[in-house]
Design an enzyme around this catalytic site. Structure first.
Site, PDB file in Angstrom:
ATOM      1  N   HIS A 272       0.758  -1.498  -0.046  1.00  0.00           N
ATOM      2  CA  HIS A 272      -0.443  -0.180  -0.149  1.00  0.00           C
ATOM      3  C   HIS A 272       1.161   1.294  -0.368  1.00  0.00           C
ATOM      4  O   HIS A 272       2.073   1.071   0.288  1.00  0.00           O
ATOM      5  CB  HIS A 272      -1.281  -0.002   1.649  1.00  0.00           C
ATOM      6  CG  HIS A 272      -2.222   1.065   1.349  1.00  0.00           C
ATOM      7  ND1 HIS A 272      -2.184   1.939   1.450  1.00  0.00           N
ATOM      8  CD2 HIS A 272      -3.280   0.692   0.529  1.00  0.00           C
ATOM      9  CE1 HIS A 272      -3.215   2.846   0.963  1.00  0.00           C
ATOM     10  NE2 HIS A 272      -4.128   2.195   0.327  1.00  0.00           N
TER      11      HIS A 272
ATOM     12  N   ASP B 280      -7.884  -5.050   0.064  1.00  0.00           N
ATOM     13  CA  ASP B 280      -8.547  -6.187  -1.024  1.00  0.00           C
ATOM     14  C   ASP B 280      -7.846  -7.433  -1.563  1.00  0.00           C
ATOM     15  O   ASP B 280      -8.465  -8.196  -1.411  1.00  0.00           O
ATOM     16  CB  ASP B 280      -7.988  -5.914  -2.277  1.00  0.00           C
ATOM     17  CG  ASP B 280      -8.212  -4.146  -2.938  1.00  0.00           C
ATOM     18  OD1 ASP B 280      -7.640  -3.323  -3.125  1.00  0.00           O
ATOM     19  OD2 ASP B 280      -9.705  -3.505  -2.896  1.00  0.00           O
TER      20      ASP B 280
HETATM   21  C1  SDX Z   1      -6.059   0.030  -2.775  1.00  0.00           C
HETATM   22  O1  SDX Z   1      -4.398   4.658  -2.214  1.00  0.00           O
HETATM   23  C2  SDX Z   1      -5.267   4.004  -1.629  1.00  0.00           C
HETATM   24  O2  SDX Z   1      -5.857   4.441  -0.154  1.00  0.00           O
HETATM   25  C3  SDX Z   1      -5.872   3.090  -2.379  1.00  0.00           C
HETATM   26  C4  SDX Z   1      -6.990   2.037  -1.246  1.00  0.00           C
HETATM   27  C5  SDX Z   1      -8.282   3.008  -1.224  1.00  0.00           C
HETATM   28  O3  SDX Z   1      -8.430   1.992  -0.532  1.00  0.00           O
HETATM   29  O4  SDX Z   1      -8.616   3.485  -2.131  1.00  0.00           O
HETATM   30  O5  SDX Z   1      -6.279   1.701   0.196  1.00  0.00           O
HETATM   31  C6  SDX Z   1      -7.163   0.968  -1.616  1.00  0.00           C
HETATM   32  O6  SDX Z   1      -5.838   0.099  -3.983  1.00  0.00           O
HETATM   33  C7  SDX Z   1      -5.129  -1.110  -2.224  1.00  0.00           C
HETATM   34  C8  SDX Z   1      -3.770  -1.418  -2.954  1.00  0.00           C
HETATM   35  C9  SDX Z   1      -4.682  -2.859  -4.435  1.00  0.00           C
HETATM   36  N1  SDX Z   1      -3.935  -2.793  -5.024  1.00  0.00           N
HETATM   37  C10 SDX Z   1      -2.562  -3.647  -4.795  1.00  0.00           C
HETATM   38  O7  SDX Z   1      -2.937  -5.061  -3.786  1.00  0.00           O
HETATM   39  C11 SDX Z   1      -1.986  -4.479  -5.820  1.00  0.00           C
HETATM   40  C12 SDX Z   1      -0.647  -4.884  -5.080  1.00  0.00           C
HETATM   41  N2  SDX Z   1       0.326  -3.937  -4.593  1.00  0.00           N
HETATM   42  C13 SDX Z   1       1.117  -3.040  -5.376  1.00  0.00           C
HETATM   43  O8  SDX Z   1       1.197  -3.026  -7.150  1.00  0.00           O
HETATM   44  C14 SDX Z   1       1.021  -1.858  -5.290  1.00  0.00           C
HETATM   45  O9  SDX Z   1       1.627  -1.931  -3.564  1.00  0.00           O
HETATM   46  C15 SDX Z   1       0.335  -0.548  -4.614  1.00  0.00           C
HETATM   47  C16 SDX Z   1       0.201   0.532  -5.859  1.00  0.00           C
HETATM   48  C17 SDX Z   1      -0.511  -0.632  -4.114  1.00  0.00           C
HETATM   49  C18 SDX Z   1       2.178   0.405  -3.461  1.00  0.00           C
HETATM   50  O10 SDX Z   1       2.679   0.795  -4.408  1.00  0.00           O
HETATM   51  P1  SDX Z   1       3.828   2.018  -4.184  1.00  0.00           P
HETATM   52  O11 SDX Z   1       2.736   2.716  -2.973  1.00  0.00           O
HETATM   53  O12 SDX Z   1       3.691   2.495  -5.240  1.00  0.00           O
HETATM   54  O13 SDX Z   1       5.046   1.028  -3.996  1.00  0.00           O
HETATM   55  P2  SDX Z   1       6.184   0.166  -4.714  1.00  0.00           P
HETATM   56  O14 SDX Z   1       5.465   0.347  -5.959  1.00  0.00           O
HETATM   57  O15 SDX Z   1       7.100   1.537  -4.849  1.00  0.00           O
HETATM   58  O16 SDX Z   1       6.549  -0.412  -3.886  1.00  0.00           O
HETATM   59  C19 SDX Z   1       7.528  -0.330  -2.977  1.00  0.00           C
HETATM   60  C20 SDX Z   1       8.401  -1.686  -3.262  1.00  0.00           C
HETATM   61  C21 SDX Z   1       8.832  -1.837  -4.669  1.00  0.00           C
HETATM   62  O17 SDX Z   1      10.084  -3.241  -4.895  1.00  0.00           O
HETATM   63  P3  SDX Z   1      11.687  -1.908  -4.831  1.00  0.00           P
HETATM   64  O18 SDX Z   1      11.127  -1.323  -5.764  1.00  0.00           O
HETATM   65  O19 SDX Z   1      11.789  -1.306  -3.779  1.00  0.00           O
HETATM   66  O20 SDX Z   1      12.393  -3.114  -4.955  1.00  0.00           O
HETATM   67  O21 SDX Z   1       7.406  -2.564  -3.119  1.00  0.00           O
HETATM   68  C22 SDX Z   1       7.596  -3.570  -3.989  1.00  0.00           C
HETATM   69  C23 SDX Z   1       7.648  -2.813  -5.072  1.00  0.00           C
HETATM   70  O22 SDX Z   1       8.080  -3.843  -6.021  1.00  0.00           O
HETATM   71  N3  SDX Z   1       6.117  -4.748  -4.028  1.00  0.00           N
HETATM   72  C24 SDX Z   1       5.532  -5.728  -4.528  1.00  0.00           C
HETATM   73  C25 SDX Z   1       5.029  -5.665  -4.373  1.00  0.00           C
HETATM   74  N4  SDX Z   1       4.090  -4.029  -3.679  1.00  0.00           N
HETATM   75  C26 SDX Z   1       5.211  -3.431  -3.769  1.00  0.00           C
HETATM   76  N5  SDX Z   1       5.969  -6.575  -4.528  1.00  0.00           N
HETATM   77  C27 SDX Z   1       5.557  -7.772  -4.912  1.00  0.00           C
HETATM   78  N6  SDX Z   1       4.210  -7.912  -4.966  1.00  0.00           N
HETATM   79  C28 SDX Z   1       4.072  -6.477  -3.990  1.00  0.00           C
HETATM   80  N7  SDX Z   1       2.310  -6.762  -4.364  1.00  0.00           N
END
Ligand code: SDX
Length: 434
Positions: free
Chosen positions: A308, A366
């Site tokens: 998140h 989710d």
């Molecule tokens: C919702 O914003 C809100 O409030 C949203 C929400 C709401 O109520 O409106 O809470 C609802 O959208 C919840 C999120 C639902 N999405 C998912 O579950 C999809 C999977 N999650 C990821 O896509 C990700 O965690 C995000 C998009 C939710 C957040 O992404 P960020 O904050 O941009 O973080 P990032 O992508 O920069 O990740 C940081 C690190 C990265 O690794 P490094 O580059 O540091 O090595 O964590 C890793 C990412 O690769 N990472 C994951 C991961 N999520 C982040 N690795 C594996 N699996 C994951 N799910």
């Protein structure tokens, strides 16, 4: 209020600037930078808005490190436990918990806006039976502005209020109709003698041929899920609604933009993607393989429902959804469901893994919600529609807060230009041959 300042020192040009610091009721101090370009001729750069407050708001507060979520100051855990969805709708719209008479009046208003125009139903016929319900929601909700010319003056508080009531009341009706359209079944009219959640389940699963009484356990579970999904500060879809609304577009068009943004699998589409992921993993024995894929930078696979932007702790909503999940599965004879076992195992393994611990990746709202919807008989492609029904309340509350602000400005971010420098036009006969 701004009574402190932040000194910005530009060593390269031997100059500095005092920037006002705004402190909200809760949360980190915020440096006001709006005069930066005018005073110093510089922009700030913050892709994804990792450190940027886009607006002031009094609706929802999140502390990502502590895993705190409050609607108008009330902790989400207390609202999920003690309130009900329409009372939370009132709270988000008007800022206070309603008195009994206010609640009764509000319930009557929303109930009597749940029907949609008969002509609106013709729109559904323009969609193929296998259209994704979110595509239908985006189109049909956006078209509401074509039916309600009497309430589109956004500067008129009464128009803003009736548009909010109409939208909140009609979202379940349009959502259920999207489902019925995909089944080729007759649309079911809303019932004025049912609660918001019960009415939705009735419109989803009743048929003209026999009575349908929604299961009280399912109604309660759905009511809690609606509360948990109602608002979440300046998330992607809410920010989309605010930006669309800042141009003074009508509220239904702005909400349609929010629905489109929510559809993305990185946002509200994650609940559907979680179930697709669990079905793909298939068996607990495959969990280590997929956890390894999620950690592999060369593999686009991510654990859907994990991570998140704000929560670097367990999403407080996920904790509640997991509890409701166990209750629903037990009552719908799905206790010990393979999918739930798989989800629990995936969570257990991921939360012990250094990669997830180091990046503070926890289950989000989710991760478990789709398992509940599935147990209630709601198909995968309707999961994000469920999210949209609830989040339409937060969207319209933020839209109203923004439009009612006398200092509201059109949102117009700038950029870092990295394109070609200025150059002269080259006639086609002088250009390179290929
Ligand atoms: C919702 O914003 C809100 O409030 C949203 C929400 C709401 O109520 O409106 O809470 C609802 O959208 C919840 C999120 C639902 N999405 C998912 O579950 C999809 C999977 N999650 C990821 O896509 C990700 O965690 C995000 C998009 C939710 C957040 O992404 P960020 O904050 O941009 O973080 P990032 O992508 O920069 O990740 C940081 C690190 C990265 O690794 P490094 O580059 O540091 O090595 O964590 C890793 C990412 O690769 N990472 C994951 C991961 N999520 C982040 N690795 C594996 N699996 C994951 N799910």
């Amino acid at each position: 209020m701004a009574d402190k300042t932040f000194t910005l020192i530009d060593n390269a040009n031997n100059r500095s600037m005092e920037l006002p610091v705004r402190q909200g009721t809760q949360g980190p101090p915020t440096i006001e930078i709006s005069s930066l370009y005018k005073e110093l001729g510089v922009f700030t750069y913050d892709p994804g808005f990792m450190s940027t407050a886009s607006c002031k708001s009094a609706i929802t507060y999140i502390d990502g490190e502590a895993g705190v979520l409050e609607y108008r100051g009330y902790p989400i855990e207390q609202l999920a436990e003690q309130s009900h969805f329409l009372e939370v709708v009132y709270l988000l719209l008007y800022g206070e918990l309603p008195a009994p008479a206010e609640m009764e009046n509000f319930e009557g208003i929303i109930t009597h806006h749940t029907m949609i125009k008969e002509k609106l139903k013709d729109l559904f016929n323009g969609f193929h039976y296998d259209a994704h319900p979110m595509a239908i929601m985006t189109g049909v909700v956006g078209s509401l502005s074509a039916f309600y010319h009497d309430s589109l003056d956004i500067h008129n508080p009464q128009h803003r209020e009736i548009s909010a009531h109409r939208l909140i009341a009609k979202m379940p009706t349009i959502a259920a109709a999207s489902y019925k359209h995909s089944k080729g079944e007759a649309f079911i009219y809303p019932r004025n003698d049912m609660s918001f959640a019960a009415n939705f389940l009735h419109m989803m699963f009743a048929t003209p041929c026999e009575e349908y009484v929604p299961d009280p356990v399912a109604v309660k579970a759905l009511d809690i899920l609606l509360i948990l999904h109602a608002d979440h500060e300046q998330n992607a879809s809410t920010s989309t609604v605010r930006l669309a609304g800042s141009s003074h577009a009508n509220p239904f068009a702005c909400i349609a933009a929010g629905i489109a943004s929510l559809w993305g699998p990185a946002h509200g589409g994650a609940n559907e993607a979680v179930i697709d992921m669990l079905e793909m993993i298939g068996d607990v024995s495959q969990v280590p393989k997929y956890v390894a894929m999620a950690k592999d930078k060369n593999d686009p696979f991510r654990l859907m429902g994990f991570g998140h932007r704000v929560y670097k702790n367990y999403d407080p909503r996920a904790r509640i959804v997991r509890k409701v999940c166990h209750e629903v599965l037990a009552s719908t004879c799905h206790a010990g469901s393979p999918m739930m076992e798989l989800a629990l195992k995936l969570e257990e393994i991921a939360l012990q893994d250094e990669y997830f611990i180091e990046r503070k990746l926890y289950p989000n709202v989710d991760f478990y919600s789709g398992i509940i919807y599935r147990a209630l008989g709601i198909p995968n492609n309707m999961f994000t529609v469920m999210f949209a029904i609830a989040r339409s309340v937060g969207w319209i509350a933020h839209w109203t807060e923004m439009i009612a602000d006398p200092h509201q400005l059109i949102g117009r971010p700038r950029q870092v230009y990295e394109g070609a420098p200025k150059r002269d036009y080259v006639p086609v006969d002088k250009r390179r041959k290929s």
